[in-house]
Design a protein around this motif. Structure first.
Motif, PDB file in Angstrom:
ATOM      1  N   PRO A 107       0.990  -1.381   0.175  1.00  0.00           N
ATOM      2  CA  PRO A 107       0.461  -0.036  -0.066  1.00  0.00           C
ATOM      3  C   PRO A 107       0.950   1.264   0.342  1.00  0.00           C
ATOM      4  N   GLY A 108       0.202   2.645  -0.544  1.00  0.00           N
ATOM      5  CA  GLY A 108       0.833   3.782  -0.013  1.00  0.00           C
ATOM      6  C   GLY A 108       2.103   3.682  -1.813  1.00  0.00           C
ATOM      7  N   ARG A 109       2.284   3.228  -2.364  1.00  0.00           N
ATOM      8  CA  ARG A 109       3.614   3.140  -3.694  1.00  0.00           C
ATOM      9  C   ARG A 109       2.899   3.747  -4.344  1.00  0.00           C
ATOM     10  N   ASP A 110       4.023   4.452  -4.289  1.00  0.00           N
ATOM     11  CA  ASP A 110       3.821   5.492  -5.772  1.00  0.00           C
ATOM     12  C   ASP A 110       4.115   4.312  -7.605  1.00  0.00           C
ATOM     13  N   VAL A 111       3.412   5.184  -8.188  1.00  0.00           N
ATOM     14  CA  VAL A 111       3.810   4.591  -9.724  1.00  0.00           C
ATOM     15  C   VAL A 111       5.233   4.400 -10.199  1.00  0.00           C
ATOM     16  N   LEU A 112       6.016   4.469 -10.092  1.00  0.00           N
ATOM     17  CA  LEU A 112       7.170   3.656 -10.610  1.00  0.00           C
ATOM     18  C   LEU A 112       7.075   2.904  -9.623  1.00  0.00           C
ATOM     19  N   THR A 189      16.725  -3.126  -9.590  1.00  0.00           N
ATOM     20  CA  THR A 189      17.574  -1.660  -8.626  1.00  0.00           C
ATOM     21  C   THR A 189      17.852  -1.019  -8.056  1.00  0.00           C
ATOM     22  N   ARG A 190      18.080  -0.779  -9.790  1.00  0.00           N
ATOM     23  CA  ARG A 190      18.714   0.901  -9.837  1.00  0.00           C
ATOM     24  C   ARG A 190      17.495   2.171  -9.785  1.00  0.00           C
ATOM     25  N   SER A 191      17.023   1.678 -10.996  1.00  0.00           N
ATOM     26  CA  SER A 191      15.286   2.441 -10.682  1.00  0.00           C
ATOM     27  C   SER A 191      14.832   3.050  -9.305  1.00  0.00           C
ATOM     28  N   LEU A 192      14.407   1.632  -8.335  1.00  0.00           N
ATOM     29  CA  LEU A 192      14.621   1.975  -7.187  1.00  0.00           C
ATOM     30  C   LEU A 192      15.273   3.314  -6.609  1.00  0.00           C
ATOM     31  N   ARG A 193      16.593   3.156  -6.945  1.00  0.00           N
ATOM     32  CA  ARG A 193      17.316   3.783  -6.055  1.00  0.00           C
ATOM     33  C   ARG A 193      17.202   5.676  -6.148  1.00  0.00           C
ATOM     34  N   GLU A 194      17.771   5.242  -7.955  1.00  0.00           N
ATOM     35  CA  GLU A 194      17.790   6.457  -8.252  1.00  0.00           C
ATOM     36  C   GLU A 194      16.402   7.600  -8.308  1.00  0.00           C
TER      37      GLU A 194
END
Length: 543
Positions: A107-112, A189-194
């Motif tokens: 829950p509460g997560r963004d589109v990315l 993983t990089r997408s989430l980090r950046e």
């Protein structure tokens, strides 16, 4: 309907990886939903993506084919593998691999975040498609290793794969599959980090883009309060519903190791009854989103009851009672999940009444779109026969009209004229394209020691009344036969008895020599070399 695993046994024996998927899916009690028997309910307005025509539109039957829209129909969170008869055999393992890996939601997560989770959930099934399923797969002599990577389909390769995989796997392909998955995990993983999408293309494939398209289609649902409430009731980490990227990645790596021949991935912990309850509950949530508060409260009560006892029969009864009081989608549509919702409960059901969950109305619409003259020829018996067919229909990868024609052919008491009409209409609706090579070469194919009808060609000794019933008129005389152009292929109808031996031979194992009419058939592009393996959708393969 028969056990899908029986009808799809060849699909799950074609490669070493497919066999591993099948074994693990059975151990996890994973089941299938029939795409043509599943009613895809209209999305509530709050879940409908606006201004995204690029995602495709849900469409109805077209000539016996129910189109599937990639980002509209497919849901990673659905606990059943979809069986679309119009798809090729490799889809069976791919669909089951999706269920074995599962998906991530929180829950509460963004589109990315949701787009990246969708991308990760797709990674191992895609690696299976392009790499693992190719390792050791038998193919025809003209198409060596990796043919499927360019999205091409060869009927001869499909036939060869039915003999099972070669003894040795291609370890280089397995290594490529592992490397593909590793690159995707690193990029995700990089997408989430950046905080930005990081693509990782392989040839024309871009799972980053696919993840974004998926969340464009399903983001409003996944980020809604209603879905959060549903997830709170049904989320099960032991059954493929992961809460974090790390949990999803760990499951991906376990399944990947299994499919490459390593340690077996732990089976999923869910049961069929629990998954069916979750499936039905999700549909009740979807209906409730478009209802007034009082009606929605009743639907949510039915939803919540499923979390306690998974009593789908009580949900059907409760919804049906509510449907009689307020305006709602029909129960047959809401509970048309594509599989028998009450297995083992058919003892008292009339044989012409399909099990709950398998929509007969939608199947009847499909038959009217491809074999209308046949239904007319069946007269007053048509509705009852269609209902019986809806009960008996199998899980094979054959077009609807072909399945119905074969079923009529095996059903006692059907007039031969109706059977002939069904066979002819099925070919008119479902013939594959004519072989462009043969059409170009023309008479040159006669230099081969043996020739036969190419793909996209079928012939019928149909009575004149049947030809009239389907609205056919001869467009050209050819070797004593009438030639009719179907949407893609060619039908030879009304073949005189004197030419029957020639056509029987061409439709079978081929003929040698220069019998009368061969040159004309070759000039029309209807013949090919006798070594050609006919496409699985030609008339000769099914009747």
């Amino acid at each position: 309907m028969r056990d899908p695993y029986d009808d799809l046994a060849d699909d799950l024996a074609r490669s070493h990886a497919a066999r591993r998927v099948g074994a693990r899916a059975r151990a996890s009690d994973l089941r299938f939903a029939h795409f043509e028997r599943t009613v895809h309910l209209d999305l509530p307005e709050s879940w409908t993506p606006s201004g995204r025509g690029d995602l495709g539109a849900v469409q109805g039957w077209r000539g016996g084919v129910l189109p599937e829209t990639k980002f509209r129909h497919f849901r990673q969170d659905r606990p059943f593998g979809s069986l679309n008869p119009g798809h090729h055999a490799r889809w069976t393992a791919h669909e089951l691999a999706h269920r074995l890996v599962g998906f991530a939601w929180a829950p509460g997560r963004d589109v990315l975040w949701h787009a990246t989770m969708a991308r990760l959930a797709e990674t191992v099934p895609v690696a299976l498609w392009y790499f693992l399923d190719e390792a050791g797969l038998r193919r025809c002599p003209d198409h060596p290793r990796g043919h499927a990577r360019m999205e091409l389909h060869c009927a001869a390769c499909a036939r060869a794969a039915q003999d099972g995989p070669a003894e040795d796997e291609d370890t280089a392909l397995l290594a490529e599959g592992r490397a593909f998955v590793r690159r995707e995990i690193d990029a995700a993983t990089r997408s989430l980090r950046e905080g930005r999408p990081i693509p990782s293309r392989w040839m024309t494939l871009d799972l980053c883009s696919d993840g974004l398209a998926y969340v464009a289609a399903h983001g409003p649902r996944l980020r809604s309060d209603a879905w959060a409430r549903h997830a709170e009731a049904f989320a099960d980490p032991d059954d493929g519903w992961h809460a974090t990227p790390d949990a999803l990645i760990a499951r991906m790596e376990a399944v990947l190791e299994d499919l490459c021949g390593g340690a077996a991935a732990p089976p999923l912990g869910g049961t069929h009854a629990r998954r069916a309850a979750r499936d039905v509950a999700a549909r009740l949530v979807q209906v409730a989103e478009d209802c007034d508060p009082d009606t929605a409260d009743v639907l949510w009560a039915l939803h919540d009851a499923l979390t306690n006892d998974a009593d789908v029969a009580r949900s059907i009864a409760g919804y049906t009672a509510l449907f009689e009081e307020v305006e709602l989608p029909a129960p047959e549509a809401v509970f048309a999940v594509g599989y028998d919702l009450l297995p083992g409960a058919g003892g008292g059901r009339p044989p012409q009444r399909p099990p709950p969950g398998l929509a007969a109305t939608q199947l009847a619409e499909g038959l009217h779109s491809c074999v209308p003259a046949t239904l007319t020829a069946l007269g007053a018996k048509a509705d009852g026969l269609v209902a019986r067919f809806a009960t008996d229909d199998d899980w094979t990868r054959r077009p609807l009209g072909v399945r119905f024609a074969a079923w009529l052919g095996a059903t006692p008491g059907i007039p031969e004229e109706a059977r002939a009409c069904a066979r002819l209409e099925a070919d008119l609706a479902h013939l594959p394209p004519v072989d462009a090579t043969a059409h170009t070469l023309g008479r040159a194919v006669l230099d081969a020691p043996c020739v036969r009808f190419g793909p996209g060609v079928a012939w019928h000794r149909a009575p004149a009344a049947v030809l009239r019933a389907v609205g056919l008129r001869a467009t050209r005389g050819l070797a004593g036969a009438r030639v009719h152009h179907a949407p893609e292929g060619i039908v030879l109808a009304g073949v005189p008895e004197r030419d029957a031996a020639l056509h029987d031979a061409l439709a079978g194992r081929g003929v040698t020599g220069s019998e009368a009419g061969l040159a004309a058939l070759a000039d029309a592009g209807l013949l090919t070399r006798g070594t050609f393996l006919p496409c699985e959708h030609t008339h000769h393969s099914h009747y």
